[in-house]
Structure formats: C-alpha cells, structure tokens
Design an enzyme around this catalytic site. Structure first.
Site, PDB file in Angstrom:
ATOM      1  N   HIS A 101     -49.184  -1.332 -14.483  1.00  0.00           N
ATOM      2  CA  HIS A 101     -49.860  -1.334 -15.933  1.00  0.00           C
ATOM      3  C   HIS A 101     -51.282  -1.269 -15.963  1.00  0.00           C
ATOM      4  O   HIS A 101     -52.073  -0.868 -16.905  1.00  0.00           O
ATOM      5  CB  HIS A 101     -49.308  -2.721 -16.700  1.00  0.00           C
ATOM      6  CG  HIS A 101     -49.868  -3.909 -16.378  1.00  0.00           C
ATOM      7  ND1 HIS A 101     -49.365  -4.498 -15.352  1.00  0.00           N
ATOM      8  CD2 HIS A 101     -51.027  -4.682 -16.427  1.00  0.00           C
ATOM      9  CE1 HIS A 101     -49.970  -5.906 -14.962  1.00  0.00           C
ATOM     10  NE2 HIS A 101     -51.027  -5.652 -15.903  1.00  0.00           N
ATOM     11  N   HIS A 159     -60.388 -14.185 -17.316  1.00  0.00           N
ATOM     12  CA  HIS A 159     -58.873 -14.597 -17.495  1.00  0.00           C
ATOM     13  C   HIS A 159     -58.332 -15.063 -16.018  1.00  0.00           C
ATOM     14  O   HIS A 159     -58.914 -14.813 -15.299  1.00  0.00           O
ATOM     15  CB  HIS A 159     -58.045 -13.423 -18.143  1.00  0.00           C
ATOM     16  CG  HIS A 159     -57.886 -12.063 -17.166  1.00  0.00           C
ATOM     17  ND1 HIS A 159     -58.854 -11.470 -16.718  1.00  0.00           N
ATOM     18  CD2 HIS A 159     -56.821 -11.531 -16.883  1.00  0.00           C
ATOM     19  CE1 HIS A 159     -58.493 -10.339 -15.856  1.00  0.00           C
ATOM     20  NE2 HIS A 159     -56.926 -10.405 -15.920  1.00  0.00           N
TER      21      HIS A 159
HETATM   22  O1  LIG Z   1     -48.640 -10.791 -13.735  1.00  0.00           O
HETATM   23  C1  LIG Z   1     -49.159  -9.670 -13.651  1.00  0.00           C
HETATM   24  O2  LIG Z   1     -48.665  -8.522 -13.373  1.00  0.00           O
HETATM   25  C2  LIG Z   1     -50.261  -9.376 -14.701  1.00  0.00           C
HETATM   26  C3  LIG Z   1     -50.554 -10.155 -15.778  1.00  0.00           C
HETATM   27  C4  LIG Z   1     -51.740 -10.228 -16.335  1.00  0.00           C
HETATM   28  C5  LIG Z   1     -51.920 -10.952 -17.825  1.00  0.00           C
HETATM   29  C6  LIG Z   1     -53.114 -11.067 -18.481  1.00  0.00           C
HETATM   30  C7  LIG Z   1     -54.035  -9.959 -18.377  1.00  0.00           C
HETATM   31  C8  LIG Z   1     -53.953  -9.235 -17.084  1.00  0.00           C
HETATM   32  O3  LIG Z   1     -54.911  -8.384 -16.810  1.00  0.00           O
HETATM   33  C9  LIG Z   1     -52.910  -9.274 -16.281  1.00  0.00           C
HETATM   34  O4  LIG Z   1     -53.025  -8.394 -15.258  1.00  0.00           O
HETATM   35 FE   LIG Z   2     -54.784  -7.306 -14.982  1.00  0.00          FE
END
Ligand SMILES: O=C(O)/C=C/c1cccc(O)c1O
Ligand SMILES: [Fe+2]
Length: 312
Positions: free
Chosen positions: A115, A179
C-alpha cells in the site's frame, strides 16, 4: 527541466477507521489541491519514493533503498493488486545516473510493493497503472537504518539524473510523518514472526486478514487513547515541514535514527521518502512549496500531511 514534488502520507486505515467527517473533509480538500496541482503540472514521469511493510522486502536481504525497473503490487488493505506502469527505460537511466554519482543503489527487476506505493498512485492518479512511474523503495521500518544524509544523497543523485531526461518529472513521497503503528520488529520477535520477517513467506488470505484486522483495531485503540504506542507529534511533524518548505534539507543530516524513533515513533522513518523527494526536486533548482496541509489523525495512526512544491 520542469520538476515538481508532492508529499502524501499514507495509511491503510483510510476508509476502514475514519476520523470525524470534518477531518475527512479537510483531508479531501487538501488531496484535491494536490490533484489539481498535478493536473496543471502535467507530469510525464513520476518518481515514487515509498516504504514497504514486510510485503516486498525482508531481512534475508534488506537494502536501505532499491529502484525498480518492473514492479507489482500485492493488494494489501484493499489496495489494487497487479503490475505498476513502470517506465523501464527511465528507471534504467535513473539507476545508472544514481550509480554514476556514487550511490550504491540496489536495483530490482521484479519489485513487490504494497500500500505504500499503491495508495498514492490510486489516490492521486486513479490507479496503479495510470502514469509512467519509477518506484524507489526507501526502507522506513526495518532497523538498522543508515544516516539520513545518505537518503538526501540518494534523492539528490536521482534528481540530477532526472534533470537529464528531458521529461516533466514529479517526485512523489509516500509515508510518515510521526506515527507508531504495530509493524512487527525483528529484535525480540518470537521465532515464527522472526522467520516471516526474514524469509517473507507470502501470508495466506486468512493470515493477511488477521494481520490487517490487528492494525485496524490498533487504530481504534489509538483514537480512543487506550494504546501504548508513541503519540503523534505535531511539533516534530511541523518542524520537518518547515525545513522542507525553507529548503533547509541539510538540517536533516543531524537527525538521528534513535531520536526520530523516540520523538516520533517507529515508523517516523518513513519521512525518509519526503527527504528523498525534496532532495530530488532541490537538485533540479530552487523550489517553492505551493500548498501545505497537516493534521494529526490518530484514527489513521498518522501525522497526516499533503504538500505540493514546484521548481521556480
Ligand atoms: O501494518 C502495516 O502494514 C502498516 C500500517 C500503517 C498504519 C498507519 C500508517 C502507516 O504508514 C502504516 O504503514
Ligand atoms: Fe506506512
């Protein structure tokens, strides 16, 4: 060469664990601004800097960064699966250009992405195969990590190489800012988890669904304030954006991996993608930040920013 940059935080929780409608509306407006900016700029090549979350890169071999001449997305968290529209000729030229400038670049002729790459392409271009792209993986989660100065050097070398392509290049950064999502850590992991992080066995659909549910639940706990994760740090995030806005990229060379993790969370290293993209833009000439949006969004586990910038 006409050049521009866009930075866009990603979160797999978008659409799965959304904040209040007013927050969503503000984000939508900022993303619309970025889309309008991109339409007006009319890029014919996107250099996309993004991290991976143990879907494509594993500890068996974990490069600090890697440029793809072909790539396909796994389709995690509901993002599209399938091939990205990689401009292989441009990718090879940028890889050679970075190597020629002294960057020890890893190249992948079949990169697997998640993603981190798919979401910005879907959000800004309507799909993962809509625009010629050169994907550049930048490790932002798997420690040990090298000095930030090397990321700036990577971005700068790719920017200089891109300037020789005679293309309209958009440097796009995906990730960050502060984060601390529950991404697994090798150090101290139980043997089964450690083995998965090292070898990278593709998860079964059930395992993937379970892992994704765990992240969604973490977002709910984070938003409810019942989580041990490091809080989003708006002051840190805005300091980063200030430096990007002022073109003070050398400031990042003194940012240490330990301090970044302590102040801004284990995945704050994803800001390396932003530093690379802005170093690329800066390598093509002076630039101006034309829009800047920031909001702390715990439901998405994200210090969430959308920024556009253009060469003067
Ligand atoms: O668990 C994952 O693959 C990624 C989680 C996540 C959650 C919130 C912000 C991000 O940049 C993430 O990659
Ligand atoms: Fe991420």
């Amino acid at each position: 060469m006409p050049a521009a940059a866009v930075g866009l935080s990603h979160s797999p929780l978008i659409g799965k664990n959304d904040p209040e409608p007013e927050v969503l509306a503000r984000v939508d407006r900022a993303v619309d601004t970025a889309r309008t900016f991109i339409r007006a700029f009319e890029p014919d090549l996107v250099v996309l800097y993004a991290p991976d979350h143990y879907n494509g890169f594993f500890y068996k071999e974990m490069p600090p960064f890697c440029l793809a001449t072909e790539a396909h997305a796994v389709g995690d968290f509901g993002t599209a699966a399938g091939p990205l529209s990689v401009d292989t000729a441009a990718a090879r030229a940028l890889a050679q250009g970075a190597l020629d400038r002294g960057i020890d670049l890893t190249v992948s002729a079949r990169m697997t992405v998640d993603h981190g790459f798919a979401q910005p392409l879907e959000v800004l271009f309507g799909g993962i195969d809509q625009v010629p792209v050169v994907p550049v993986f930048v490790n932002g989660v798997a420690t040990p990590l090298g000095p930030v100065s090397r990321i700036r050097a990577l971005g700068s070398a790719i920017g200089q190489a891109a300037a020789r392509l005679d293309r309209r290049v958009l440097f796009l950064a995906s990730g960050g800012l502060s984060h601390d999502p529950p991404v697994p850590v090798l150090d101290g992991a139980p043997p089964r988890v450690a083995d998965a992080l090292i070898e990278g066995h593709p998860p079964t659909p059930e395992q993937r669904a379970k892992g994704e549910h765990r992240v969604v639940q973490a977002g709910r706990d984070y938003a409810a304030g019942s989580s041990a994760m490091i809080p989003i740090n708006p002051a840190w995030d805005n300091r980063l954006l200030d430096h990007l806005e002022q073109g003070e990229l050398a400031e990042f060379d003194s940012w240490t991996v330990d301090a970044m993790a302590k102040e801004a969370g284990g995945s704050a290293h994803e800001v390396r993608t932003w530093i690379a993209a802005f170093a690329s833009l800066a390598a093509t000439g002076p630039y101006e930040m034309t829009s800047r949006f920031y909001e702390a969004i715990p439901a998405w586990i994200a210090g969430f920013a959308v920024v556009t910038a253009e060469g003067r």
